[in-house]
Write a protein that holds these residues in place. Structure first.
Motif, PDB file in Angstrom:
ATOM      1  N   ILE A 131      -4.916 -23.333  24.799  1.00  0.00           N
ATOM      2  CA  ILE A 131      -4.288 -22.627  23.784  1.00  0.00           C
ATOM      3  C   ILE A 131      -4.460 -23.686  22.426  1.00  0.00           C
ATOM      4  O   ILE A 131      -3.631 -24.555  22.472  1.00  0.00           O
ATOM      5  N   ASP A 132      -5.388 -23.382  21.569  1.00  0.00           N
ATOM      6  CA  ASP A 132      -5.592 -24.032  20.631  1.00  0.00           C
ATOM      7  C   ASP A 132      -5.403 -23.595  19.339  1.00  0.00           C
ATOM      8  O   ASP A 132      -6.035 -23.976  18.191  1.00  0.00           O
ATOM      9  N   GLY A 133      -4.470 -22.773  19.198  1.00  0.00           N
ATOM     10  CA  GLY A 133      -4.102 -22.095  17.775  1.00  0.00           C
ATOM     11  C   GLY A 133      -3.203 -21.003  18.216  1.00  0.00           C
ATOM     12  O   GLY A 133      -3.203 -19.955  19.092  1.00  0.00           O
ATOM     13  N   LEU A 134      -2.174 -20.964  17.298  1.00  0.00           N
ATOM     14  CA  LEU A 134      -1.203 -19.825  17.362  1.00  0.00           C
ATOM     15  C   LEU A 134      -0.315 -19.652  15.974  1.00  0.00           C
ATOM     16  O   LEU A 134      -0.041 -20.549  15.694  1.00  0.00           O
ATOM     17  N   GLY A 135      -0.414 -18.568  15.593  1.00  0.00           N
ATOM     18  CA  GLY A 135       0.126 -18.413  14.257  1.00  0.00           C
ATOM     19  C   GLY A 135       0.929 -16.849  14.035  1.00  0.00           C
ATOM     20  O   GLY A 135       0.180 -15.938  14.693  1.00  0.00           O
ATOM     21  N   VAL A 136       2.144 -16.951  13.471  1.00  0.00           N
ATOM     22  CA  VAL A 136       2.742 -15.706  13.501  1.00  0.00           C
ATOM     23  C   VAL A 136       3.225 -15.649  12.274  1.00  0.00           C
ATOM     24  O   VAL A 136       3.897 -16.554  11.653  1.00  0.00           O
ATOM     25  N   LEU A 137       3.148 -14.419  11.300  1.00  0.00           N
ATOM     26  CA  LEU A 137       3.597 -14.288  10.042  1.00  0.00           C
ATOM     27  C   LEU A 137       5.256 -14.483  10.048  1.00  0.00           C
ATOM     28  O   LEU A 137       5.826 -13.879  11.012  1.00  0.00           O
ATOM     29  N   PRO A 138       5.793 -15.229   9.169  1.00  0.00           N
ATOM     30  CA  PRO A 138       6.965 -15.328   9.125  1.00  0.00           C
ATOM     31  C   PRO A 138       7.934 -14.339   8.995  1.00  0.00           C
ATOM     32  O   PRO A 138       8.955 -14.219  10.072  1.00  0.00           O
ATOM     33  N   ALA A 139       7.586 -13.231   8.562  1.00  0.00           N
ATOM     34  CA  ALA A 139       8.425 -11.875   8.699  1.00  0.00           C
ATOM     35  C   ALA A 139       8.412 -11.274  10.213  1.00  0.00           C
ATOM     36  O   ALA A 139       9.335 -10.361  10.439  1.00  0.00           O
ATOM     37  N   ALA A 140       7.390 -11.532  10.862  1.00  0.00           N
ATOM     38  CA  ALA A 140       7.372 -11.284  12.311  1.00  0.00           C
ATOM     39  C   ALA A 140       8.168 -12.117  13.174  1.00  0.00           C
ATOM     40  O   ALA A 140       8.085 -11.742  14.594  1.00  0.00           O
ATOM     41  N   GLN A 141       8.534 -13.448  12.840  1.00  0.00           N
ATOM     42  CA  GLN A 141       8.896 -14.260  13.515  1.00  0.00           C
ATOM     43  C   GLN A 141      10.209 -13.842  14.462  1.00  0.00           C
ATOM     44  O   GLN A 141      11.054 -13.086  13.566  1.00  0.00           O
ATOM     45  N   GLY A 142      10.538 -14.254  15.528  1.00  0.00           N
ATOM     46  CA  GLY A 142      11.837 -13.777  16.116  1.00  0.00           C
ATOM     47  C   GLY A 142      11.840 -12.162  16.720  1.00  0.00           C
ATOM     48  O   GLY A 142      12.862 -11.955  17.287  1.00  0.00           O
ATOM     49  N   ARG A 143      10.448 -11.893  16.789  1.00  0.00           N
ATOM     50  CA  ARG A 143      10.543 -10.356  17.297  1.00  0.00           C
ATOM     51  C   ARG A 143       9.624 -10.295  18.569  1.00  0.00           C
ATOM     52  O   ARG A 143       9.223  -9.249  18.907  1.00  0.00           O
ATOM     53  N   GLY A 144       9.278 -11.421  19.420  1.00  0.00           N
ATOM     54  CA  GLY A 144       8.737 -11.418  20.382  1.00  0.00           C
ATOM     55  C   GLY A 144       7.323 -11.612  20.436  1.00  0.00           C
ATOM     56  O   GLY A 144       6.505 -11.460  21.265  1.00  0.00           O
ATOM     57  N   VAL A 145       6.773 -11.536  19.224  1.00  0.00           N
ATOM     58  CA  VAL A 145       5.297 -11.834  19.072  1.00  0.00           C
ATOM     59  C   VAL A 145       4.680 -12.821  19.393  1.00  0.00           C
ATOM     60  O   VAL A 145       3.727 -12.961  20.331  1.00  0.00           O
ATOM     61  N   GLY A 146       5.414 -14.158  19.349  1.00  0.00           N
ATOM     62  CA  GLY A 146       4.818 -15.291  19.863  1.00  0.00           C
ATOM     63  C   GLY A 146       4.764 -15.352  21.322  1.00  0.00           C
ATOM     64  O   GLY A 146       3.595 -15.693  22.030  1.00  0.00           O
ATOM     65  N   GLU A 147       5.640 -14.921  22.044  1.00  0.00           N
ATOM     66  CA  GLU A 147       5.797 -14.825  23.289  1.00  0.00           C
ATOM     67  C   GLU A 147       4.644 -13.773  24.100  1.00  0.00           C
ATOM     68  O   GLU A 147       4.137 -14.173  24.968  1.00  0.00           O
ATOM     69  N   ALA A 148       4.686 -12.683  23.320  1.00  0.00           N
ATOM     70  CA  ALA A 148       3.521 -11.872  23.741  1.00  0.00           C
ATOM     71  C   ALA A 148       2.469 -12.442  23.755  1.00  0.00           C
ATOM     72  O   ALA A 148       1.428 -12.242  24.649  1.00  0.00           O
ATOM     73  N   LEU A 149       2.021 -12.953  22.646  1.00  0.00           N
ATOM     74  CA  LEU A 149       0.703 -13.571  22.435  1.00  0.00           C
ATOM     75  C   LEU A 149       0.393 -14.663  23.433  1.00  0.00           C
ATOM     76  O   LEU A 149      -0.644 -14.795  24.189  1.00  0.00           O
ATOM     77  N   VAL A 150       1.373 -15.509  23.847  1.00  0.00           N
ATOM     78  CA  VAL A 150       1.028 -16.618  24.836  1.00  0.00           C
ATOM     79  C   VAL A 150       1.127 -15.825  26.085  1.00  0.00           C
ATOM     80  O   VAL A 150       0.114 -16.279  27.050  1.00  0.00           O
ATOM     81  N   ARG A 151       1.870 -14.976  26.551  1.00  0.00           N
ATOM     82  CA  ARG A 151       1.816 -14.527  27.938  1.00  0.00           C
ATOM     83  C   ARG A 151       0.540 -13.586  28.022  1.00  0.00           C
ATOM     84  O   ARG A 151      -0.348 -13.568  29.026  1.00  0.00           O
ATOM     85  N   ALA A 152      -0.025 -13.050  27.000  1.00  0.00           N
ATOM     86  CA  ALA A 152      -1.419 -12.347  26.895  1.00  0.00           C
ATOM     87  C   ALA A 152      -2.614 -13.275  27.194  1.00  0.00           C
ATOM     88  O   ALA A 152      -3.453 -13.210  27.828  1.00  0.00           O
ATOM     89  N   ALA A 153      -2.434 -14.572  26.426  1.00  0.00           N
ATOM     90  CA  ALA A 153      -3.342 -15.647  26.710  1.00  0.00           C
ATOM     91  C   ALA A 153      -3.410 -16.164  27.999  1.00  0.00           C
ATOM     92  O   ALA A 153      -4.537 -16.142  28.757  1.00  0.00           O
ATOM     93  N   VAL A 154      -2.192 -16.170  28.647  1.00  0.00           N
ATOM     94  CA  VAL A 154      -2.389 -16.785  30.165  1.00  0.00           C
ATOM     95  C   VAL A 154      -3.159 -15.815  30.861  1.00  0.00           C
ATOM     96  O   VAL A 154      -3.649 -16.050  31.914  1.00  0.00           O
ATOM     97  N   GLU A 155      -2.605 -14.431  30.733  1.00  0.00           N
ATOM     98  CA  GLU A 155      -3.017 -13.267  31.443  1.00  0.00           C
ATOM     99  C   GLU A 155      -4.716 -13.389  31.471  1.00  0.00           C
ATOM    100  O   GLU A 155      -5.467 -13.133  32.246  1.00  0.00           O
ATOM    101  N   ARG A 156      -5.171 -13.481  30.183  1.00  0.00           N
ATOM    102  CA  ARG A 156      -6.533 -13.607  29.778  1.00  0.00           C
ATOM    103  C   ARG A 156      -7.283 -14.756  30.690  1.00  0.00           C
ATOM    104  O   ARG A 156      -8.312 -14.803  31.295  1.00  0.00           O
TER     105      ARG A 156
END
Length: 167
Positions: free
Chosen positions: A85-110
């Motif tokens: 995983i060599d990049g992760l970004g979440v807009l500040p307004a969306a932080q704390g909403r589970g977006v980062g975790e959803a992205l990391v978990r999806a990357a792991v599944e991929r």
């Protein structure tokens, strides 16, 4: 924005949104590189990103609010079982909403779907929020490069983390 994040593969049409996320979220606290330059970086999927194939995006209410980059960790056949995983970004307004975790978990599944046995990443010790996110997703520290970077005049450790996948 009340919906759960929806993660999907990136397309070339996401280019402008991902470039904006990159610009809005960059900070020396979590990136040892230079800040993105809108004059020199007219497109997110410029040549060094290799196109949208290595990216997943997250949407909330149909709006792209984050991305994760997942690529092979190296070019050797003996290293082909590892993704990074060599990049992760979440807009500040969306932080704390589970977006980062959803992205990391999806990357792991991929990575798992691609037959990988391990996913690695690097995080600066000046970014404890990201480190806690990765730990929640099952990543553990495999090594620390002490003082690997000097950012704003201070030494910063480069923390290497990994998740070993059960195939």
């Amino acid at each position: 924005m009340n919906a759960e994040p929806v993660v999907r593969p990136a397309t070339i049409d996401d280019d402008a949104e991902l470039l904006e996320i990159d610009h809005v979220t960059w900070s020396p606290r979590w990136s040892p590189g230079s800040p993105p330059d809108r004059e020199r970086d007219p497109a997110f999927f410029r040549e060094q990103h290799g196109g949208p194939e290595g990216f997943l995006v997250a949407e909330l209410d149909g709006v792209v609010v984050g991305y994760v980059a997942l690529h092979p960790a190296g070019h050797l056949a003996s290293h082909s079982h590892v993704r990074i995983i060599d990049g992760l970004g979440v807009l500040p307004a969306a932080q704390g909403r589970g977006v980062g975790e959803a992205l990391v978990r999806a990357a792991v599944e991929r990575a798992r779907a691609e037959g990988a046995a391990k996913v690695t990443l690097r995080v600066l010790d000046t970014n404890p929020t990201a480190r806690r996110l990765y730990e929640r997703c099952g990543f553990a520290v495999e090594g620390v490069l002490v003082g690997e970077f000097v950012i704003e005049g201070s030494p910063v450790d480069d923390v290497w983390m990994a998740l070993h996948l059960d195939s």
